[in-house]
Design an enzyme around this catalytic site. Structure first.
Site, PDB file in Angstrom:
ATOM      1  N   LYS A   1       0.838  -1.213   0.000  1.00 20.07           N
ATOM      2  CA  LYS A   1       0.000   0.000   0.000  1.00 20.07           C
ATOM      3  C   LYS A   1       0.875   1.266   0.000  1.00 20.07           C
ATOM      4  O   LYS A   1       0.613   2.192  -0.762  1.00 20.07           O
ATOM      5  CB  LYS A   1      -0.951  -0.014   1.213  1.00 20.07           C
ATOM      6  CG  LYS A   1      -1.910  -1.211   1.190  1.00 20.07           C
ATOM      7  CD  LYS A   1      -2.910  -1.174   2.312  1.00 20.07           C
ATOM      8  CE  LYS A   1      -2.286  -1.349   3.680  1.00 20.07           C
ATOM      9  NZ  LYS A   1      -1.631  -2.650   3.892  1.00 20.07           N
ATOM     10  N   THR A   2       1.902   1.264   0.836  1.00 24.96           N
ATOM     11  CA  THR A   2       2.792   2.432   0.868  1.00 24.96           C
ATOM     12  C   THR A   2       3.479   2.593  -0.483  1.00 24.96           C
ATOM     13  O   THR A   2       3.585   3.697  -1.026  1.00 24.96           O
ATOM     14  CB  THR A   2       3.866   2.249   1.971  1.00 24.96           C
ATOM     15  OG1 THR A   2       3.210   1.923   3.191  1.00 24.96           O
ATOM     16  CG2 THR A   2       4.692   3.501   2.152  1.00 24.96           C
TER      17      THR A   2
ATOM     18  N   ARG B   1       6.557  -8.286   1.533  1.00 24.24           N
ATOM     19  CA  ARG B   1       7.485  -7.908   2.617  1.00 24.24           C
ATOM     20  C   ARG B   1       8.165  -9.155   3.183  1.00 24.24           C
ATOM     21  O   ARG B   1       9.363  -9.149   3.451  1.00 24.24           O
ATOM     22  CB  ARG B   1       6.737  -7.172   3.738  1.00 24.24           C
ATOM     23  CG  ARG B   1       7.608  -6.977   4.989  1.00 24.24           C
ATOM     24  CD  ARG B   1       6.986  -6.053   6.007  1.00 24.24           C
ATOM     25  NE  ARG B   1       6.898  -4.707   5.498  1.00 24.24           N
ATOM     26  CZ  ARG B   1       5.851  -3.904   5.679  1.00 24.24           C
ATOM     27  NH1 ARG B   1       4.817  -4.322   6.363  1.00 24.24           N
ATOM     28  NH2 ARG B   1       5.856  -2.700   5.167  1.00 24.24           N
TER      29      ARG B   1
ATOM     30  N   THR C   1      -6.257  -1.688   6.847  1.00 25.67           N
ATOM     31  CA  THR C   1      -6.186  -3.138   6.752  1.00 25.67           C
ATOM     32  C   THR C   1      -7.548  -3.713   6.356  1.00 25.67           C
ATOM     33  O   THR C   1      -7.616  -4.765   5.758  1.00 25.67           O
ATOM     34  CB  THR C   1      -5.742  -3.730   8.096  1.00 25.67           C
ATOM     35  OG1 THR C   1      -6.428  -3.031   9.132  1.00 25.67           O
ATOM     36  CG2 THR C   1      -4.253  -3.564   8.292  1.00 25.67           C
TER      37      THR C   1
ATOM     38  N   ASP D   1      -1.630   6.386   6.378  1.00 24.05           N
ATOM     39  CA  ASP D   1      -1.641   4.956   6.692  1.00 24.05           C
ATOM     40  C   ASP D   1      -2.545   4.727   7.900  1.00 24.05           C
ATOM     41  O   ASP D   1      -2.714   5.627   8.725  1.00 24.05           O
ATOM     42  CB  ASP D   1      -0.203   4.521   7.028  1.00 24.05           C
ATOM     43  CG  ASP D   1       0.012   3.039   6.796  1.00 24.05           C
ATOM     44  OD1 ASP D   1      -0.928   2.363   6.345  1.00 24.05           O
ATOM     45  OD2 ASP D   1       1.135   2.562   7.037  1.00 24.05           O
TER      46      ASP D   1
END
Ligand code: ATP
Length: 358
Positions: A75-76, A228, A169, A120
């Site tokens: 997302k970032t 990640r 989320t 965020d």
């Protein structure tokens, strides 16, 4: 389970989804810089591409974008890509960092025209800040309240047009008035193994690590659908390849390394396996209550529920039922146990189906 409870009780896990210090240091270098480089998420990518191209064609600021999905799915990264594609600067902050409406007013009033504001964990903003955001998103204006009580006055403040990129989320956690103010919502899915394999190849190239296709596939298969984690496992496998071999990551090297780190072929780590093993061996596959299961593995209830279970449920290895936790046939298969042998337990523990499930 609350995905957003970032205080991961087992935060140092190799397969944890939250970014640790090392992740943050390396992630900046590994982030795709444009939509073309961004692997997977075809639907979101395609839709976003249209939104951004149309805005550029109109010479306008892009609509506000909401990105929802589990941690570590990008997302970032996507928010930075949005800014880059629009040729705009980006400001990054998060819901928990904005506790007062004044904090938000300060950020909003310092934005430049067209700037992207990445927020965020947007669902964790305070209520007054959230209400201020409604007006800012819709009218590019905020009312700054000066003074208190009956003498308080609202001073309107014009804002330059900006693009808000909110990340959460779960989109369902957002109040509808906030959700409705986004022009576009993208749902980020977990990545397929083939996509993660491409992520691993790309990262290996950037880190100057030699890797075979099968080596990348082995890492991808153990990465729980999350870039990640794939990038983190790649770094640990690279260490192993350098120390124990010639630095090249083959399938065997990747498998050996991840066995050393106790991340199994399906991406389960020591904690996940302990929970599953207890459920199968001590409780004959359940149903068993969460507290009992937690005591059996020597962990807190919350750790089992929030850290281990979500992935086990997602993988179809464990189910939460009103009567307690039960293992699925896939769980028996994954641990190589059969119901009878498993229920007998390692040290001759008597079978307990009758007691707990029947
Ligand atoms: N589609 C992708 N292709 C290549 N790399 C990716 C992709 N998505 C994420 N990554 C990599 O995964 C890492 C984590 O991504 P990112 O920080 O954007 O996740 P996130 O969803 O914002 O996580 P969080 O919600 O925890 O902040 C970054 O290093 C990024 O480079």
């Amino acid at each position: 389970m609350n995905w957003d409870d970032a205080s991961d009780p087992a935060g140092d896990r190799l397969v944890g989804t939250d970014a640790d210090g090392e992740d943050r240091a390396v992630e900046a270098a590994l982030r795709p810089k444009d939509l073309g480089e961004f692997v997977g998420q075809e639907r979101v990518r395609e839709q976003l591409d249209l939104v951004l191209k149309a805005a550029r064609a109109r010479g306008a600021t892009a609509d506000h974008v909401l990105l929802s999905g589990a941690p570590g799915l990008g997302k970032t990264t996507l928010s930075m890509i949005i800014a880059a594609e629009m040729g705009a600067p980006i400001r990054i902050t998060s819901g928990p960092a904005i506790q007062h409406a004044g904090d938000l007013a300060a950020i909003l009033s310092s934005l430049t025209e067209g700037e992207v504001l990445f927020l965020d964990e947007i669902h964790r903003m305070s209520r007054p800040a959230e209400e201020m955001l409604y007006m800012a998103m819709e009218d590019f204006r905020v009312d700054v309240i000066v003074g208190k009580g009956p003498g308080a006055t609202a001073i309107p403040l014009e804002l330059p047009p900006f693009t808000l990129v909110g990340a959460t989320t779960r989109a369902g956690l957002l109040p509808p008035p906030l959700r409705d103010r986004f022009g576009f919502t993208g749902h980020m899915e977990f990545y397929a193994p083939a996509e993660l394999q491409r992520v691993v190849h790309r990262s290996a190239r950037l880190l100057d690590v030699e890797i075979a296709d099968q080596g990348a596939a082995e890492i991808a298969g153990r990465s729980r659908g999350t870039p990640r984690i794939a990038n983190r496992l790649l770094r640990r496998v690279r260490d192993y390849a350098q120390v124990k071999a010639d630095g090249v990551i083959t399938r065997e090297i990747a498998a050996q390394a991840l066995d050393v780190y106790e991340v199994d072929a399906r991406g389960l780590d020591r904690l996940d396996r302990a929970v599953l093993t207890a459920l199968l061996k001590l409780f004959g596959g359940g149903p068993v209550g969460l507290s009992t299961l937690a005591v059996a593995v020597g962990e807190e209830r919350e750790t089992v529920e929030e850290v281990a279970e979500p992935f086990l449920v997602r993988e179809g290895l464990l189910a939460r039922t009103p009567r307690g936790r039960i293992a699925t046939p896939a769980a028996w298969e994954h641990l190589g146990l059969t119901r009878d042998a498993g229920a007998a337990g390692p040290a001759g523990t008597p079978p307990q189906q009758g007691l707990f499930g029947g």
